[in-house]
Write an enzyme that holds these catalytic residues in place. Structure first.
Site, short mmCIF file in Angstrom:
data_model
loop_
_atom_site.label_atom_id
_atom_site.label_comp_id
_atom_site.label_asym_id
_atom_site.label_seq_id
_atom_site.Cartn_x
_atom_site.Cartn_y
_atom_site.Cartn_z
N CYS A 144 0.84 -1.20 0.00
CA CYS A 144 0.00 0.00 0.00
C CYS A 144 0.88 1.26 0.00
O CYS A 144 1.87 1.32 0.72
CB CYS A 144 -0.91 -0.01 1.23
SG CYS A 144 -2.01 1.40 1.28
N CYS A 181 0.66 4.49 7.00
CA CYS A 181 0.04 4.31 8.32
C CYS A 181 0.97 3.49 9.22
O CYS A 181 1.26 2.32 8.91
CB CYS A 181 -1.31 3.61 8.19
SG CYS A 181 -2.32 4.28 6.85
N CYS A 196 0.26 -0.19 10.29
CA CYS A 196 -0.27 -1.18 9.34
C CYS A 196 0.77 -2.10 8.71
O CYS A 196 1.73 -1.63 8.09
CB CYS A 196 -1.04 -0.46 8.25
SG CYS A 196 -1.87 -1.64 7.16
N CYS A 207 -17.03 -8.69 5.06
CA CYS A 207 -16.30 -7.43 4.91
C CYS A 207 -15.03 -7.66 4.10
O CYS A 207 -14.27 -8.59 4.42
CB CYS A 207 -15.89 -6.88 6.27
SG CYS A 207 -17.27 -6.71 7.41
N CYS A 214 -19.72 -5.37 3.14
CA CYS A 214 -18.99 -4.19 3.59
C CYS A 214 -17.66 -4.18 2.85
O CYS A 214 -17.08 -5.24 2.60
CB CYS A 214 -18.74 -4.27 5.09
SG CYS A 214 -17.75 -2.89 5.72
N CYS A 271 -19.38 2.61 8.43
CA CYS A 271 -18.63 1.91 9.48
C CYS A 271 -17.37 2.75 9.69
O CYS A 271 -16.53 2.84 8.78
CB CYS A 271 -18.28 0.50 9.01
SG CYS A 271 -17.18 -0.38 10.13
N ARG A 330 -18.08 -2.21 17.71
CA ARG A 330 -17.39 -3.49 17.46
C ARG A 330 -16.11 -3.62 18.29
O ARG A 330 -15.26 -2.72 18.25
CB ARG A 330 -17.06 -3.65 15.97
CG ARG A 330 -16.36 -4.98 15.68
CD ARG A 330 -16.15 -5.23 14.21
NE ARG A 330 -17.40 -5.23 13.49
CZ ARG A 330 -17.61 -4.64 12.32
NH1 ARG A 330 -16.62 -4.01 11.74
NH2 ARG A 330 -18.78 -4.68 11.74
N1 SAM Z 1 -6.63 0.76 2.99
C1 SAM Z 1 -7.91 1.02 3.49
C2 SAM Z 1 -7.93 2.10 4.53
O1 SAM Z 1 -6.95 2.26 5.24
O2 SAM Z 1 -8.94 2.77 4.63
C3 SAM Z 1 -8.61 -0.21 4.03
C4 SAM Z 1 -7.84 -1.27 4.76
S1 SAM Z 1 -7.16 -0.81 6.32
C5 SAM Z 1 -6.14 -2.18 6.73
C6 SAM Z 1 -8.54 -0.90 7.41
C7 SAM Z 1 -8.35 -0.48 8.85
O3 SAM Z 1 -7.67 -1.49 9.57
C8 SAM Z 1 -7.51 0.75 9.13
O4 SAM Z 1 -8.24 1.92 8.97
C9 SAM Z 1 -7.12 0.56 10.58
O5 SAM Z 1 -8.05 1.22 11.40
C10 SAM Z 1 -7.20 -0.94 10.78
N2 SAM Z 1 -5.88 -1.50 11.07
C11 SAM Z 1 -4.87 -1.68 10.20
N3 SAM Z 1 -3.80 -2.22 10.80
C12 SAM Z 1 -4.14 -2.38 12.11
C13 SAM Z 1 -3.44 -2.89 13.24
N4 SAM Z 1 -2.18 -3.31 13.17
N5 SAM Z 1 -4.09 -2.92 14.41
C14 SAM Z 1 -5.37 -2.50 14.50
N6 SAM Z 1 -6.07 -2.01 13.47
C15 SAM Z 1 -5.46 -1.95 12.28
FE1 SF4 Z 2 -2.85 1.13 3.37
FE2 SF4 Z 2 -2.85 -0.11 5.69
FE3 SF4 Z 2 -3.04 2.52 5.64
FE4 SF4 Z 2 -5.12 0.99 4.74
S1 SF4 Z 2 -4.34 1.12 6.82
S2 SF4 Z 2 -4.25 2.81 3.78
S3 SF4 Z 2 -3.94 -0.72 3.89
S4 SF4 Z 2 -1.28 1.33 4.95
#
Ligand code: SAM
Ligand code: SF4
Ligand code: DTB
Length: 371
Positions: A68, A72, A75, A112, A143, A203, A275
């Site tokens: 990606c 973040c 992530c 989802c 979702c 959500c 949730r």
């Molecule tokens: N890329 C899209 C986005 O960020 O909107 C969708 C996928 S992203 C993985 C979905 C959500 O997963 C993120 O907004 C975050 O809140 C949650 N998430 C990702 N990594 C996480 C982690 N290590 N622990 C807890 N929540 C996590």
């Molecule tokens: Fe990409 Fe992960 Fe951030 Fe979603 S949460 S935008 S998958 S880096």
């Protein structure tokens, strides 16, 4: 600033009223309540709107994994960090349907799907729409979480039958830039507004345990609760610390502080599904039970979240049996949502149900307070 610690002091109309004008001081006062008072109050609010013994179950599937472009810090799927994750292109329709059928058989009412995108590309989008149509045809709620959407994409997803769009605010506006630099908090709000405009259910939630302050948790919940309509679904994620991400060694959040976050979310957004989202694998049964007591009524159930494991399904079923919890069926959930929808419509039309004046005078923040 004090907040009544006894629900008995509030009449039921007062408790039921949906508010969108919470000040940070009021929210902090909720967090600061004695734990028993807070949980009792959250459970009382919960019982006004939901069957306390039913939990909505969603199953997640990562339909496009890793690489990606966003950064973040929490992530495992960000291309900026090396987490050893195996990347995958957008999955074929049949593979997704196979997983959706399995989820349905195992009792999930919602499927989802998540993609590690900043936003969906024009090339992939027709395939995404076809996925929505076909999963929906299996009789499950759908979702998706695909990153930012423009209005046309959002409208097209709604048109294809997507029930929910997940887009988390993640943390407070103040802490946001310490966690993500490749987009802004406002970008997230803009996408959420488009999703609402398209008529999909929202959500939206966040992550705690990222080293944020207590004030940041207040700020996150304030942003969610003061949206023009509360998100129908509010995932509260406990950070899953993944090796290779910048947050891998962040200090653990005190567990009761997590329960408090759930309880305050329940009180602020009484009609939303709250949730108990990521992080369950590191929680024992007693901790999860406390979260349900504090008003959580939805979980992710299955083998995995997106890339990290969930508790074994058999362990979840055993816990449900011990607590007498039941998985919410789609029929029960939908009729609940329909009646909530009708209540909201009524509330919008009927001024008797809502008096901002009464609230601002009763809970007015002292002048100069952060709002
Ligand atoms: N890329 C899209 C986005 O960020 O909107 C969708 C996928 S992203 C993985 C979905 C959500 O997963 C993120 O907004 C975050 O809140 C949650 N998430 C990702 N990594 C996480 C982690 N290590 N622990 C807890 N929540 C996590
Ligand atoms: Fe990409 Fe992960 Fe951030 Fe979603 S949460 S935008 S998958 S880096
Ligand atoms: C949400 O709030 N949490 C889910 C879902 N919505 C998409 C994702 C959690 C991801 C946890 C880390 C992983 O498994 O990759």
């Amino acid at each position: 600033m004090s907040v009544d610690s006894s629900p008995a002091l509030m009449d039921s109309q007062q408790q039921s009223r949906l508010r969108h004008d919470w000040s940070r001081l009021e929210i902090k006062a909720l967090f600061d309540l004695p734990f028993m008072d807070l949980v009792f109050r959250a459970q009382s609010v919960h019982r006004e709107h939901f069957d306390p013994n039913q939990v909505q179950m969603s199953t997640l599937l990562s339909i496009k994994t890793g690489a990606c472009p966003e950064d973040c810090k929490y992530c495992p799927q960000s291309g900026h960090y090396n987490t050893g994750l195996e990347k995958e292109k957008l999955l074929a329709l049949e593979k997704i349907l196979e997983q959706a059928r399995l989820a349905r058989t195992n009792g999930a009412s919602r499927f989802c799907m998540g993609a590690a995108w900043k936003n969906p590309s024009a090339k992939d989008f027709p395939h995404v729409l076809e996925i929505v149509r076909q999963v929906r045809a299996l009789g499950m709620e759908t979702c998706m979480t695909l990153g930012a959407l423009d209005q046309d994409q959002s409208d097209a997803l709604a048109e294809a039958g997507l029930d929910y769009y997940n887009h988390n605010l993640d943390t407070s506006p103040e802490f946001y830039n310490s966690i993500i630099t490749t987009r802004t908090f406002q970008d997230r709000l803009d996408t959420l507004e488009r999703v609402r405009r398209s008529g999909m259910k929202v959500c939206a939630g966040g992550i705690v345990g990222m080293g944020e302050s207590a004030a940041d948790r207040v700020g996150l919940l304030q942003q969610l609760a003061n949206m023009p309509s509360h998100p129908e679904s509010v995932p509260i994620n406990m950070l899953v610390k993944v090796k290779g991400t910048p947050l891998e060694n962040v200090e653990d959040l005190e567990p009761f502080e997590f329960v408090r976050t759930i309880a305050v979310a329940r009180i602020l957004m009484p009609q939303s599904y709250v949730r108990l989202s990521a992080g369950r694998q590191s929680m024992n049964e007693q901790m999860q039970a406390l979260c349900f007591l504090a008003g959580a009524n939805s979980i992710f159930y299955g083998e995995k979240l997106l890339t990290t494991p969930l508790p074994e399904e058999s362990a979840d079923l055993a816990l449900f049996a011990k607590l007498g919890l039941k998985a919410e069926t789609l029929d029960a959930g939908n009729s609940k949502q329909e009646s909530l929808h009708a209540e909201r419509e009524l509330e919008n039309r009927e001024p008797l149900f809502y008096s901002a004046d009464q609230y601002t005078s009763r809970h007015a923040a002292p002048s100069g307070a952060v709002n």
